[in-house]
Motif scaffolding. Structure first.
Motif, mmCIF file in Angstrom:
data_model
loop_
_atom_site.group_PDB
_atom_site.id
_atom_site.type_symbol
_atom_site.label_atom_id
_atom_site.label_comp_id
_atom_site.label_asym_id
_atom_site.label_seq_id
_atom_site.Cartn_x
_atom_site.Cartn_y
_atom_site.Cartn_z
ATOM 1 N N THR A 191 0.810 -1.214 0.000
ATOM 2 C CA THR A 191 0.000 0.000 0.000
ATOM 3 C C THR A 191 0.846 1.268 0.000
ATOM 4 O O THR A 191 0.598 2.159 -0.825
ATOM 5 N N PRO A 192 1.847 1.416 0.867
ATOM 6 C CA PRO A 192 2.665 2.638 0.806
ATOM 7 C C PRO A 192 3.328 2.830 -0.561
ATOM 8 O O PRO A 192 3.379 3.952 -1.076
ATOM 9 N N ALA A 193 3.801 1.752 -1.158
ATOM 10 C CA ALA A 193 4.434 1.850 -2.476
ATOM 11 C C ALA A 193 3.419 2.272 -3.535
ATOM 12 O O ALA A 193 3.741 3.061 -4.430
ATOM 13 N N THR A 194 2.203 1.781 -3.423
ATOM 14 C CA THR A 194 1.142 2.164 -4.364
ATOM 15 C C THR A 194 0.809 3.642 -4.219
ATOM 16 O O THR A 194 0.667 4.356 -5.217
ATOM 17 N N ILE A 195 0.683 4.100 -2.986
ATOM 18 C CA ILE A 195 0.400 5.519 -2.730
ATOM 19 C C ILE A 195 1.498 6.375 -3.348
ATOM 20 O O ILE A 195 1.213 7.328 -4.080
ATOM 21 N N GLU A 196 2.738 6.029 -3.066
ATOM 22 C CA GLU A 196 3.860 6.821 -3.586
ATOM 23 C C GLU A 196 3.893 6.808 -5.112
ATOM 24 O O GLU A 196 4.043 7.853 -5.746
ATOM 25 N N ARG A 197 3.737 5.646 -5.709
ATOM 26 C CA ARG A 197 3.792 5.544 -7.175
ATOM 27 C C ARG A 197 2.695 6.380 -7.830
ATOM 28 O O ARG A 197 2.955 7.148 -8.751
ATOM 29 N N LYS A 198 1.478 6.257 -7.326
ATOM 30 C CA LYS A 198 0.364 6.995 -7.933
ATOM 31 C C LYS A 198 0.541 8.501 -7.801
ATOM 32 O O LYS A 198 0.298 9.251 -8.745
ATOM 33 N N LEU A 199 0.964 8.959 -6.629
ATOM 34 C CA LEU A 199 1.127 10.394 -6.427
ATOM 35 C C LEU A 199 2.330 10.931 -7.201
ATOM 36 O O LEU A 199 2.255 12.026 -7.761
ATOM 37 N N ARG A 200 3.398 10.176 -7.266
ATOM 38 C CA ARG A 200 4.557 10.617 -8.058
ATOM 39 C C ARG A 200 4.200 10.687 -9.539
ATOM 40 O O ARG A 200 4.562 11.639 -10.226
ATOM 41 N N ASP A 201 3.490 9.690 -10.042
ATOM 42 C CA ASP A 201 3.099 9.679 -11.455
ATOM 43 C C ASP A 201 2.176 10.841 -11.805
ATOM 44 O O ASP A 201 2.313 11.467 -12.851
ATOM 45 N N ALA A 202 1.230 11.140 -10.936
ATOM 46 C CA ALA A 202 0.218 12.147 -11.229
ATOM 47 C C ALA A 202 0.671 13.576 -10.930
ATOM 48 O O ALA A 202 0.241 14.512 -11.603
ATOM 49 N N ARG B 233 -8.823 17.316 -2.603
ATOM 50 C CA ARG B 233 -9.687 16.593 -3.545
ATOM 51 C C ARG B 233 -8.876 15.977 -4.667
ATOM 52 O O ARG B 233 -9.173 14.864 -5.114
ATOM 53 N N LEU B 234 -7.864 16.682 -5.137
ATOM 54 C CA LEU B 234 -7.002 16.153 -6.186
ATOM 55 C C LEU B 234 -6.288 14.893 -5.703
ATOM 56 O O LEU B 234 -6.273 13.868 -6.389
ATOM 57 N N VAL B 235 -5.717 14.947 -4.508
ATOM 58 C CA VAL B 235 -5.027 13.780 -3.953
ATOM 59 C C VAL B 235 -6.010 12.629 -3.766
ATOM 60 O O VAL B 235 -5.726 11.483 -4.156
ATOM 61 N N TYR B 236 -7.176 12.908 -3.198
ATOM 62 C CA TYR B 236 -8.179 11.857 -3.002
ATOM 63 C C TYR B 236 -8.615 11.249 -4.333
ATOM 64 O O TYR B 236 -8.842 10.044 -4.422
ATOM 65 N N SER B 237 -8.727 12.056 -5.367
ATOM 66 C CA SER B 237 -9.140 11.514 -6.666
ATOM 67 C C SER B 237 -8.061 10.590 -7.238
ATOM 68 O O SER B 237 -8.372 9.583 -7.867
ATOM 69 N N ILE B 238 -6.807 10.923 -7.013
ATOM 70 C CA ILE B 238 -5.709 10.076 -7.481
ATOM 71 C C ILE B 238 -5.707 8.738 -6.745
ATOM 72 O O ILE B 238 -5.405 7.695 -7.322
ATOM 73 N N LEU B 239 -6.068 8.775 -5.470
ATOM 74 C CA LEU B 239 -6.050 7.563 -4.640
ATOM 75 C C LEU B 239 -7.448 6.979 -4.431
ATOM 76 O O LEU B 239 -7.667 6.199 -3.496
ATOM 77 N N ALA B 240 -8.395 7.316 -5.287
ATOM 78 C CA ALA B 240 -9.790 6.901 -5.117
ATOM 79 C C ALA B 240 -9.941 5.387 -4.966
ATOM 80 O O ALA B 240 -10.748 4.918 -4.151
ATOM 81 N N GLU B 241 -9.196 4.644 -5.740
ATOM 82 C CA GLU B 241 -9.300 3.177 -5.705
ATOM 83 C C GLU B 241 -8.880 2.613 -4.342
ATOM 84 O O GLU B 241 -9.416 1.605 -3.889
ATOM 85 N N GLU B 242 -7.939 3.268 -3.692
ATOM 86 C CA GLU B 242 -7.417 2.780 -2.411
ATOM 87 C C GLU B 242 -8.191 3.309 -1.198
ATOM 88 O O GLU B 242 -8.161 2.698 -0.132
ATOM 89 N N MET B 243 -8.865 4.446 -1.354
ATOM 90 C CA MET B 243 -9.566 5.061 -0.226
ATOM 91 C C MET B 243 -10.707 4.153 0.244
ATOM 92 O O MET B 243 -11.498 3.671 -0.542
#
Length: 101
Positions: free
Chosen positions: A13-24, A70-80
């Motif tokens: 999960t931490p790696a997924t969070i980091e990857r998604k936020l870094r990519d976006a 909201r932008l961060v939450y939208s990027i991580l919507a699948e994980e929230m």
């Protein structure tokens, strides 16, 4: 009979969070803390981790605090709500980051 799918926090999960936020967001600074262990067993803890992030990105320029969240939450919507139970965040532009340091 199929078993219900229950997604729990994983070590990925931490790696997924980091990857998604870094990519976006292409942050110039990124930090992630995992506070999940502090919250095990508390009332309402039915799965998902507790995380704290600091993201510094030009993408936040011109956005207010709520819009940034909201932008961060939208990027991580699948994980929230599944892999992420709670997410504390500090979202800054590079200029705000330099000023705060």
């Amino acid at each position: 009979m199929t078993q219900p799918f229950i997604q729990q926090v994983t070590s990925d999960t931490p790696a997924t969070i980091e990857r998604k936020l870094r990519d976006a967001l292409a942050p110039t600074h990124f930090a992630l803390g995992d506070d999940s262990a502090k919250h095990r067993g508390h009332k309402g803890a039915s799965g998902g981790g507790h995380y704290d992030i600091v993201v510094v990105s030009e993408r936040f320029a011109g956005l207010g605090a709520v819009e940034r969240q909201r932008l961060v939450y939208s990027i991580l919507a699948e994980e929230m709500g599944s892999q992420i139970h709670a997410l504390a965040m500090r979202t800054l532009t590079p200029a705000e980051w330099e000023k705060a340091r």
